[in-house]
Design an enzyme around this catalytic site. Structure first.
Site, PDB file in Angstrom:
ATOM      1  CG  ASP A 237      -2.312   0.605   0.857  1.00 18.77           C
ATOM      2  OD1 ASP A 237      -2.331   1.661   0.174  1.00 18.77           O
ATOM      3  OD2 ASP A 237      -3.344   0.037   1.232  1.00 18.77           O
ATOM      4  CG  HIS A 277     -14.992  -1.196  -6.113  1.00 23.18           C
ATOM      5  ND1 HIS A 277     -15.968  -1.545  -5.205  1.00 23.18           N
ATOM      6  CD2 HIS A 277     -14.019  -0.627  -5.376  1.00 23.18           C
ATOM      7  CE1 HIS A 277     -15.605  -1.201  -3.996  1.00 23.18           C
ATOM      8  NE2 HIS A 277     -14.423  -0.638  -4.074  1.00 23.18           N
TER       9      HIS A 277
END
Length: 372
Positions: A237, A277
C-alpha cells in the site's frame, strides 16, 4: 397522460416521501452509534429501556421524548426490536414505570455496530463513520452539476467538491486517512470471515505466499494468516498507509510501501479486495497486468483473487439488488464502477489472463479466481 386514481396518488406520494427521507435514516443510525446506543443495550445484557439508555449514554432526561422518536425510526427500520415488558418484569430506574416503558433489543444488524467487544466478530461502526460524514456526503450535492458539466469528464464529483481526488485527500488529511483505514479494517474483518468460511479452503489451497494489493492496515491478511499460518502474507500500500500499519498484525504480516501502478511483489497469488472498483477499465487492466507478471504460471498454481461486487451475481432479493445499484452509484463519486460478469471478462481478456471462476454466496460481494 391518464388520470391517476386516488389510491395511486396516495401510494406514489408515500413512496416518494420515503425516498426523500432516506438520508434521515442514515443520519439516525449514525446518531445512535455516536451516542453509543448499541453498546449500551449490549452491556445491559441485550435489552434496555429508554430510561436505561438515557442513563448509560449520559443524555439529559429532557431528551427522553426525542430519543424515543429516534429509536422508533430505528426499530421500524429493523436495526433494533421493541417490545413491551411483561407485567411481572423487574423495575427500572427512571421517570416512567416499567409497565409503560418499551424494551429495546439488538438485532443481528445492531450487533454488528457494537464496539470494544473482544468476543464479537467485528464492528461495522468504523464503516458507518466513514460513509455517513460531511466529507463523504458533500460531493453528492454536486452530482447533478457534474452530469451537466462537459468539462468535468475527467474529474470525479469528489474532486469537484474538494479540489483533489480521493487518494490525494487521504495523503494530505491525516484524519481522513485514519477514518478510511479503520473503515477498511472493519469491512475486511466481516468480509474475510464470510469468505474464509465459505470459500477460503479451496481458493487458498496450494498457496504459500500472497500479496494483498491495497491491503491497508492488513486486516484481511491477518485473517488469512490466522486461518492458514503457512501462507506468508505481504501487504502493498501507499507510504502514508503503511506508516500507520507498523504496529498492526503482531508481526504476522509483512508491509511494503509502494504504488500498485508501478510494481507488485512476486508471490504465488495476488489478492485484490474491493480495489478494482475504484478505477476505470484502463487502470484495472494496468493493475492486472502487473499482477500477472508477479505470479507463476497457471499450471504452477498462480492466480489473482478478486473480492468485489459482480453485478447480477449473488442474492437477487430486492434489498441486495438495490444495495448493488446504490454501491455502483456511490462508487461513481470517485469515478469508480461496479461490474457485471461480462465487464470483468473483458478486462481479464485485455489483461492477458486465460480464464476465471466466480464464487458467489458471499453476500453482496463475490470472489473471482483469475488464472494467468
Amino acid at each position: 397522460m391518464d388520470a391517476l386514481s386516488t389510491e395511486d396518488l396516495i401510494h406514489a406520494e408515500s413512496v416518494l416521501y420515503h425516498h426523500f427521507f432516506c438520508y434521515v435514516k442514515s443520519m439516525a443510525l449514525s446518531c445512535a452509534v455516536h451516542l453509543g446506543i448499541p453498546n449500551a443495550i449490549y452491556h445491559r445484557g441485550g435489552s434496555a429501556t429508554l430510561s436505561d439508555l438515557i442513563a448509560d449514554t449520559g443524555l439529559h432526561a429532557s431528551r427522553l421524548p426525542c430519543l424515543k422518536r429516534l429509536m422508533n425510526v430505528l426499530t421500524i427500520s429493523c436495526i433494533f426490536t421493541a417490545s413491551n415488558p411483561p407485567a411481572t418484569g423487574s423495575s427500572t430506574t427512571g421517570s416512567l414505570s416499567s409497565r409503560e416503558e418499551v424494551v429495546y433489543k439488538l438485532t443481528t444488524m445492531s450487533r454488528l455496530l457494537i464496539t470494544g467487544d473482544d468476543n464479537k466478530l467485528c464492528s461495522m461502526s468504523p464503516m458507518l463513520h466513514f460513509l455517513v460524514r460531511p466529507l463523504t456526503v458533500t460531493p453528492f450535492f454536486g452530482m447533478h452539476s457534474w452530469f451537466k458539466d462537459e468539462q468535468a469528464a475527467s474529474k470525479s464529483f469528489f474532486e469537484m467538491a474538494h479540489g483533489c481526488d480521493r487518494w490525494e485527500m487521504t495523503s494530505k488529511n491525516a484524519e481522513d486517512n485514519g477514518v478510511l483505514n479503520e473503515a477498511m479494517v472493519a469491512d475486511s474483518q466481516l468480509v474475510m470471515e464470510i469468505f474464509l468460511r465459505e470459500a477460503g479452503g479451496k481458493i487458498f489451497s496450494g498457496i504459500s505466499s500472497l500479496v494483498d494489493v491495497g491491503g491497508g492496515l492488513g486486516g484481511a491478511s491477518a485473517a488469512i494468516t490466522r486461518a492458514f499460518p503457512h501462507i506468508k502474507c505481504t501487504v502493498l500500500d501507499l507510504p502514508h498507509v503503511v506508516s500507520q500499519a507498523s504496529s498492526r498484525c503482531n508481526g504476522t504480516v509483512h508491509f511494503v510501501a509502494g504504488d500498485m501502478f508501478e510494481f507488485i511483489p512476486r508471490s504465488d497469488a495476488v489478492l485484490l479486495k474491493w480495489v478494482l472498483h475504484c478505477w476505470g477499465d484502463d487502470d484495472c487492466i494496468k493493475i492486472l497486468r502487473l499482477c500477472k507478471a508477479a505470479i507463476p504460471a497457471r499450471e504452477d498454481g498462480g492466480k489473482v483473487i478478486i473480492i468485489d461486487c459482480v453485478m447480477g451475481s449473488g442474492p437477487q432479493d430486492p434489498v441486495s439488488k438495490e444495495t448493488h445499484a446504490l454501491y455502483d452509484l456511490y462508487m461513481m463519486y470517485i469515478n469508480g464502477v461496479e461490474r457485471g460478469e461480462n465487464d470483468w471478462k473483458k478486462i481479464f481478456q485485455e489483461a492477458g489472463f486465460s480464464g476465471y471462476k466466480i464464487v458467489s454466496g458471499l453476500g453482496i460481494r463475490s470472489a473471482i479466481e483469475v488464472y494467468p
